[in-house]
Design a protein around this motif. Structure first.
Motif, PDB file in Angstrom:
ATOM      1  N   ASP A  92       0.849  -1.192   0.000  1.00  0.00           N
ATOM      2  CA  ASP A  92       0.000   0.000   0.000  1.00  0.00           C
ATOM      3  C   ASP A  92       0.888   1.247   0.000  1.00  0.00           C
ATOM      4  OD1 ASP A  92      -1.757   2.069   0.462  1.00  0.00           O
ATOM      5  OD2 ASP A  92      -2.925   0.996   1.964  1.00  0.00           O
ATOM      6  N   ALA A  93       0.800   2.036  -1.075  1.00  0.00           N
ATOM      7  CA  ALA A  93       1.633   3.239  -1.184  1.00  0.00           C
ATOM      8  C   ALA A  93       1.351   4.224  -0.062  1.00  0.00           C
ATOM      9  CB  ALA A  93       1.395   3.913  -2.540  1.00  0.00           C
ATOM     10  N   ALA A  94       0.123   4.162   0.497  1.00  0.00           N
ATOM     11  CA  ALA A  94      -0.239   5.070   1.587  1.00  0.00           C
ATOM     12  C   ALA A  94       0.200   4.532   2.946  1.00  0.00           C
ATOM     13  CB  ALA A  94      -1.753   5.309   1.581  1.00  0.00           C
ATOM     14  N   ALA A  95       0.820   3.353   2.965  1.00  0.00           N
ATOM     15  CA  ALA A  95       1.336   2.740   4.206  1.00  0.00           C
ATOM     16  C   ALA A  95       0.262   2.615   5.275  1.00  0.00           C
ATOM     17  CB  ALA A  95       2.525   3.523   4.732  1.00  0.00           C
ATOM     18  N   ARG A  96      -0.908   2.132   4.858  1.00  0.00           N
ATOM     19  CA  ARG A  96      -1.996   1.944   5.817  1.00  0.00           C
ATOM     20  C   ARG A  96      -1.889   0.581   6.500  1.00  0.00           C
ATOM     21  NH1 ARG A  96      -6.647   3.633   1.600  1.00  0.00           N
ATOM     22  NH2 ARG A  96      -5.203   2.381   0.336  1.00  0.00           N
ATOM     23  N   ARG A  97      -2.506   0.482   7.661  1.00  0.00           N
ATOM     24  CA  ARG A  97      -2.486  -0.772   8.411  1.00  0.00           C
ATOM     25  C   ARG A  97      -3.514  -1.724   7.805  1.00  0.00           C
ATOM     26  NH1 ARG A  97      -3.602  -0.706  14.790  1.00  0.00           N
ATOM     27  NH2 ARG A  97      -5.626  -0.079  13.981  1.00  0.00           N
TER      28      ARG A  97
END
Length: 376
Positions: free
Chosen positions: A206-211
């Motif tokens: 995930d490019a947004a670095a979400r959990r």
């Protein structure tokens, strides 16, 4: 002698006493002597199957007896070394002997837990199957992480790993994989790992670095020999051929040598792609199917079967047996025994003994409680 040394000595002494009692020491030694005499019989190998069974029993019993004897001897040597070092004021030697006692205490505890492995198939090799669940690519990557975790655990315990079948994910990881774990008590140790495993982490996809939360299921069933009869009606089988998904040379990739067998009445599915020969893969897949059906019968007869099946009803929320949390904090927790570890990296690298021991003890305890209740 220090308080720690005395405590370790007492802990080991209690474990050894339990091991001797569980083995029924005098009976076990008599049985081993009998087996050793039978091994000397030149006619033993006229019946190869019976001879192999006898040799397996002899090896297992000899390992158990020698393990207890070695523990007792090493403890005695270490205590003598501590006493001598204290008399001479050698702090380094005391520290080294105490370190040895700590190791022996851990080994004694492991052997004590191992003595609980008295189920019908606990001493057998086993198949371990991992299936990705809810979570798409995340779950498929998690399935591959679990494969690595169990492979590392097996290697650390001297077990042999054989890849039976794998199905790769579209982008990463594995949709499913089955391995065979070969070694003493492989099924006994791994059987309590069956269930849904949950991973919480910052997604590497995930490019947004979400959990993200991912799920994968683990299924464990024993390898069985020809002495165990499982009736399978060929009319109940659906057999499919397909191309092997893993590396294996040009022949494997160009021909449909892999086999998938579905047992229609039970819905059990097994697959094998280890060999270039479709015939040999089919024979292996049939062995796996017999093992799965035998394991299903074992589950019916075990007191913990209902709980185990309930834990595997769905690969998703609310059904996990263990959670692996990598973010926002780090912890692995078994939801059946409440055993926790604050170092997920070590667990994912194969440090599973504490979880297995606690689950095994709980399972054996539940079996004994139910048996006691039914007897009243």
């Amino acid at each position: 002698m220090s308080a720690e040394t005395e405590a370790l000595n007492e802990q080991i002494r209690q474990s050894v006493a339990l091991l001797r009692r569980h083995l029924d020491w005098d009976v076990a030694q008599g049985r081993l002597a009998e087996l050793n005499n039978r091994v000397e019989d030149p006619d033993l190998w006229n019946d190869a199957e019976a001879a192999q069974k006898l040799m397996r029993e002899r090896t297992l019993l000899a390992n158990q007896i020698e393990g207890v004897q070695n523990l007792e001897n090493e403890v005695e040597d270490s205590l003598e070394l501590v006493a001598m070092a204290e008399d001479e004021g050698d702090a380094d030697m005391v520290a080294e002997a105490t370190k040895t006692l700590r190791r022996l205490a851990e080994e004694a505890k492991r052997r004590e837990t191992e003595s609980l492995l008295s189920g019908e198939a606990d001493s057998n090799d086993c198949y371990l199957e991992v299936n990705a669940g809810a979570g798409g690519t995340e779950a498929q990557d998690w399935a591959e992480m679990l494969l690595r975790m169990y492979t590392r655990w097996a290697e650390a315990h001297g077990y042999k790993i054989t890849l039976m079948e794998s199905s790769e994910g579209e982008q990463a990881g594995l949709k499913s994989v089955t391995i065979q774990v070969s070694g003493p008590n492989a099924y006994g140790w791994l059987k309590t790992e069956a269930g849904v495993h949950r991973l919480v982490r910052i997604s590497p996809f995930d490019a947004a670095a979400r959990r993200q939360t991912s799920f994968a299921s683990v299924w464990v069933f024993p390898v069985i020999d020809d002495t165990i009869e499982i009736d399978i009606n060929e009319a109940d089988l659906k057999v499919d051929t397909f191309r092997a998904s893993g590396a294996g040379g040009q022949h494997v990739n160009k021909t449909e040598s892999a086999i998938r067998i579905t047992h229609i009445p039970t819905g059990i599915v097994v697959a094998c792609q280890t060999d270039r020969s479709q015939h040999r893969n089919r024979a292996t897949a049939m062995d796996m199917l017999r093992a799965r059906m035998y394991e299903a019968e074992l589950q019916k007869r075990e007191a913990a079967a209902a709980q185990t099946e309930a834990a595997k009803t769905d690969i998703g929320w609310g059904h996990q047996i263990r959670s692996y949390v990598l973010a926002p904090y780090q912890m692995v927790k078994d939801l059946r025994t409440n055993v926790e570890k604050g170092n997920p990296d070590a667990v994912l690298d194969g440090d599973l003994d504490d979880f297995m021991a606690a689950s095994l003890a709980a399972r054996v305890g539940a079996t004994r409680s139910e048996a006691s209740a039914s007897a009243q």
